[in-house]
Design a protein around this motif. Sequence first.
Motif, PDB file in Angstrom:
ATOM      1  N   CYS A  38       0.834  -1.198   0.000  1.00 42.96           N
ATOM      2  CA  CYS A  38       0.000   0.000   0.000  1.00 42.96           C
ATOM      3  C   CYS A  38       0.872   1.253   0.000  1.00 42.96           C
ATOM      4  N   CYS A  41       1.515   3.959  -2.658  1.00 42.70           N
ATOM      5  CA  CYS A  41       0.504   4.976  -2.928  1.00 42.70           C
ATOM      6  C   CYS A  41      -0.034   5.655  -1.674  1.00 42.70           C
ATOM      7  N   VAL A  52      -0.178   9.126  -4.419  1.00 40.61           N
ATOM      8  CA  VAL A  52      -1.223   8.905  -5.429  1.00 40.61           C
ATOM      9  C   VAL A  52      -2.558   8.719  -4.700  1.00 40.61           C
ATOM     10  N   GLY A  53      -2.518   8.031  -3.578  1.00 40.38           N
ATOM     11  CA  GLY A  53      -3.685   7.871  -2.707  1.00 40.38           C
ATOM     12  C   GLY A  53      -3.527   8.762  -1.475  1.00 40.38           C
ATOM     13  N   VAL A  59      -7.937   7.369   8.975  1.00 38.01           N
ATOM     14  CA  VAL A  59      -8.993   6.989   8.032  1.00 38.01           C
ATOM     15  C   VAL A  59      -9.768   5.766   8.534  1.00 38.01           C
ATOM     16  N   TYR A  70      -7.130  16.041  -0.093  1.00 33.88           N
ATOM     17  CA  TYR A  70      -6.974  14.985  -1.097  1.00 33.88           C
ATOM     18  C   TYR A  70      -8.155  15.028  -2.061  1.00 33.88           C
ATOM     19  N   TYR A  72     -10.470  13.227  -3.923  1.00 35.12           N
ATOM     20  CA  TYR A  72     -11.110  11.915  -4.114  1.00 35.12           C
ATOM     21  C   TYR A  72     -11.957  11.895  -5.386  1.00 35.12           C
ATOM     22  N   THR A  73     -12.206  10.702  -5.883  1.00 29.76           N
ATOM     23  CA  THR A  73     -13.154  10.567  -6.996  1.00 29.76           C
ATOM     24  C   THR A  73     -14.568  10.828  -6.464  1.00 29.76           C
ATOM     25  N   TRP A  91     -12.692  -3.915   0.247  1.00 30.34           N
ATOM     26  CA  TRP A  91     -11.944  -2.897  -0.495  1.00 30.34           C
ATOM     27  C   TRP A  91     -10.571  -3.427  -0.922  1.00 30.34           C
ATOM     28  N   ILE A  92      -9.877  -4.051   0.020  1.00 30.59           N
ATOM     29  CA  ILE A  92      -8.526  -4.545  -0.279  1.00 30.59           C
ATOM     30  C   ILE A  92      -8.600  -5.685  -1.297  1.00 30.59           C
ATOM     31  N   THR A 102     -13.880   4.024  -8.617  1.00 29.31           N
ATOM     32  CA  THR A 102     -12.773   4.504  -7.780  1.00 29.31           C
ATOM     33  C   THR A 102     -11.479   4.531  -8.592  1.00 29.31           C
ATOM     34  N   SER A 103     -10.569   5.391  -8.170  1.00 27.42           N
ATOM     35  CA  SER A 103      -9.276   5.487  -8.857  1.00 27.42           C
ATOM     36  C   SER A 103      -8.219   4.625  -8.182  1.00 27.42           C
ATOM     37  N   MET A 104      -8.603   3.885  -7.140  1.00 24.16           N
ATOM     38  CA  MET A 104      -7.593   3.009  -6.509  1.00 24.16           C
ATOM     39  C   MET A 104      -7.399   1.776  -7.373  1.00 24.16           C
ATOM     40  N   ALA A 105      -6.346   1.812  -8.169  1.00 26.81           N
ATOM     41  CA  ALA A 105      -6.033   0.695  -9.057  1.00 26.81           C
ATOM     42  C   ALA A 105      -5.126  -0.261  -8.315  1.00 26.81           C
ATOM     43  N   LEU A 122      -2.884  -1.407  10.504  1.00 31.79           N
ATOM     44  CA  LEU A 122      -3.462  -0.103  10.156  1.00 31.79           C
ATOM     45  C   LEU A 122      -4.144   0.524  11.362  1.00 31.79           C
TER      46      LEU A 122
HETATM   47  C1  HEC Z   1      -1.657   2.108  -7.090  1.00 33.28           C
HETATM   48  C2  HEC Z   1      -1.918   2.970  -5.958  1.00 33.28           C
HETATM   49  C3  HEC Z   1      -2.601   2.392  -4.745  1.00 33.28           C
HETATM   50  C4  HEC Z   1      -2.279   1.266  -4.011  1.00 33.28           C
HETATM   51  C5  HEC Z   1      -1.151   0.265  -4.280  1.00 33.28           C
HETATM   52  C6  HEC Z   1      -3.197   1.215  -2.894  1.00 33.28           C
HETATM   53  N1  HEC Z   1      -4.050   2.279  -2.922  1.00 33.28           N
HETATM   54 FE1  HEC Z   1      -5.493   2.734  -1.588  1.00 33.28          FE
HETATM   55  N2  HEC Z   1      -6.083   4.335  -2.696  1.00 33.28           N
HETATM   56  C7  HEC Z   1      -5.479   4.746  -3.882  1.00 33.28           C
HETATM   57  C8  HEC Z   1      -6.228   5.861  -4.434  1.00 33.28           C
HETATM   58  C9  HEC Z   1      -5.905   6.591  -5.730  1.00 33.28           C
HETATM   59  C10 HEC Z   1      -7.288   6.107  -3.528  1.00 33.28           C
HETATM   60  C11 HEC Z   1      -8.394   7.158  -3.690  1.00 33.28           C
HETATM   61  C12 HEC Z   1      -9.568   6.455  -4.378  1.00 33.28           C
HETATM   62  C13 HEC Z   1     -10.680   7.370  -4.853  1.00 33.28           C
HETATM   63  O1  HEC Z   1     -10.668   8.589  -4.613  1.00 33.28           O
HETATM   64  O2  HEC Z   1     -11.600   6.805  -5.485  1.00 33.28           O
HETATM   65  C14 HEC Z   1      -7.160   5.133  -2.448  1.00 33.28           C
HETATM   66  C15 HEC Z   1      -8.014   5.049  -1.344  1.00 33.28           C
HETATM   67  C16 HEC Z   1      -7.873   4.177  -0.291  1.00 33.28           C
HETATM   68  C17 HEC Z   1      -8.700   4.163   0.892  1.00 33.28           C
HETATM   69  C18 HEC Z   1      -9.855   5.091   1.185  1.00 33.28           C
HETATM   70  C19 HEC Z   1      -9.321   6.293   1.921  1.00 33.28           C
HETATM   71  C20 HEC Z   1     -10.357   7.277   2.398  1.00 33.28           C
HETATM   72  O3  HEC Z   1      -9.949   8.354   2.840  1.00 33.28           O
HETATM   73  O4  HEC Z   1     -11.559   6.985   2.341  1.00 33.28           O
HETATM   74  C21 HEC Z   1      -8.231   3.161   1.697  1.00 33.28           C
HETATM   75  C22 HEC Z   1      -8.788   2.755   3.061  1.00 33.28           C
HETATM   76  C23 HEC Z   1      -7.119   2.544   1.009  1.00 33.28           C
HETATM   77  N3  HEC Z   1      -6.926   3.182  -0.185  1.00 33.28           N
HETATM   78  C24 HEC Z   1      -6.396   1.496   1.510  1.00 33.28           C
HETATM   79  C25 HEC Z   1      -5.384   0.840   0.812  1.00 33.28           C
HETATM   80  C26 HEC Z   1      -4.688  -0.312   1.317  1.00 33.28           C
HETATM   81  C27 HEC Z   1      -4.911  -0.952   2.673  1.00 33.28           C
HETATM   82  C28 HEC Z   1      -3.791  -0.690   0.351  1.00 33.28           C
HETATM   83  C29 HEC Z   1      -2.841  -1.869   0.350  1.00 33.28           C
HETATM   84  C30 HEC Z   1      -3.443  -3.166   0.531  1.00 33.28           C
HETATM   85  C31 HEC Z   1      -3.929   0.253  -0.751  1.00 33.28           C
HETATM   86  N4  HEC Z   1      -4.901   1.166  -0.422  1.00 33.28           N
HETATM   87  C32 HEC Z   1      -3.179   0.225  -1.914  1.00 33.28           C
HETATM   88  C33 HEC Z   1      -4.359   4.202  -4.452  1.00 33.28           C
HETATM   89  C34 HEC Z   1      -3.730   3.020  -4.041  1.00 33.28           C
END
Ligand code: HEC
Length: 127
Positions: A38, A41, A52-53, A59, A70, A72-73, A91-92, A102-105, A122
Motif C-alpha cells: 500500500c 501509494c 497517489v492515494g 482513516v 486529497y 477523491y473521486t 476494499w482490499i 474509484t481510482s484506486m487501481a 493499520l
Molecule cells: C496504485 C496505488 C494504490 C495502491 C497500491 C493502494 N491504494 Fe489505496 N487508494 C489509492 C487511491 C488513488 C485512492 C483514492 C480512491 C478514490 O478517490 O476513489 C485510495 C483510497 C484508499 C482508501 C480510502 C481512503 C479514504 O480516505 O476513504 C483506503 C482505506 C485505502 N486506499 C487502503 C489501501 C490499502 C490498505 C492498500 C494496500 C493493501 C492500498 N490502499 C493500496 C491508491 C492506491
Amino acid sequence: MKTTRLVATALLGLTLLGGAAQAEPSAALRGRIAFMRCAACHSLGAGEPHKVGPNLRGVIGGSAAQAAGYNYTPALRQSDLRWDDATLKRWIRDPAALVPGTSMAYSNSLGEADIEALLVFLKSAGH
Ligand code: HEC
C-alpha cells in the motif's frame, strides 16, 4: 579444535533459529510487511503528504473520503462507506467491486492472514 567445532555448531544453531523466526513473523511484523504493497501509494505517518492515494492516518474506523486536501473521486465521495473491518476487507480484495469508478487501481495478491494482519497494523499505526 574441539572448541572451534562447538562454536561452529552453536553458530549454526543460532542461524537456524533466526531463519525460523523470519519464516514466522509476528502478526505486527506481518501487517507492516503487508502494508508495503500500500505504501507505494499511501503514507500513514502524521503530517505526511498524500501520494497517489490519500494519507491513511485516521482513516480507519471513520467515513470514506475525509482526508483534508486529497482530491477523491466522486465515486468514493458519494459512497457513504465507513471503513470498518468488513468494508476494508472487501476494499482490499477488490476496490472497484466495492466502489465502481474509484481510482484506486490495486490488484490484491494478499492472503487472508496477511489481510487480517494488515488491518491490525493499520488500526494500531494509523491513529
Ligand atoms: C496504485 C496505488 C494504490 C495502491 C497500491 C493502494 N491504494 Fe489505496 N487508494 C489509492 C487511491 C488513488 C485512492 C483514492 C480512491 C478514490 O478517490 O476513489 C485510495 C483510497 C484508499 C482508501 C480510502 C481512503 C479514504 O480516505 O476513504 C483506503 C482505506 C485505502 N486506499 C487502503 C489501501 C490499502 C490498505 C492498500 C494496500 C493493501 C492500498 N490502499 C493500496 C491508491 C492506491
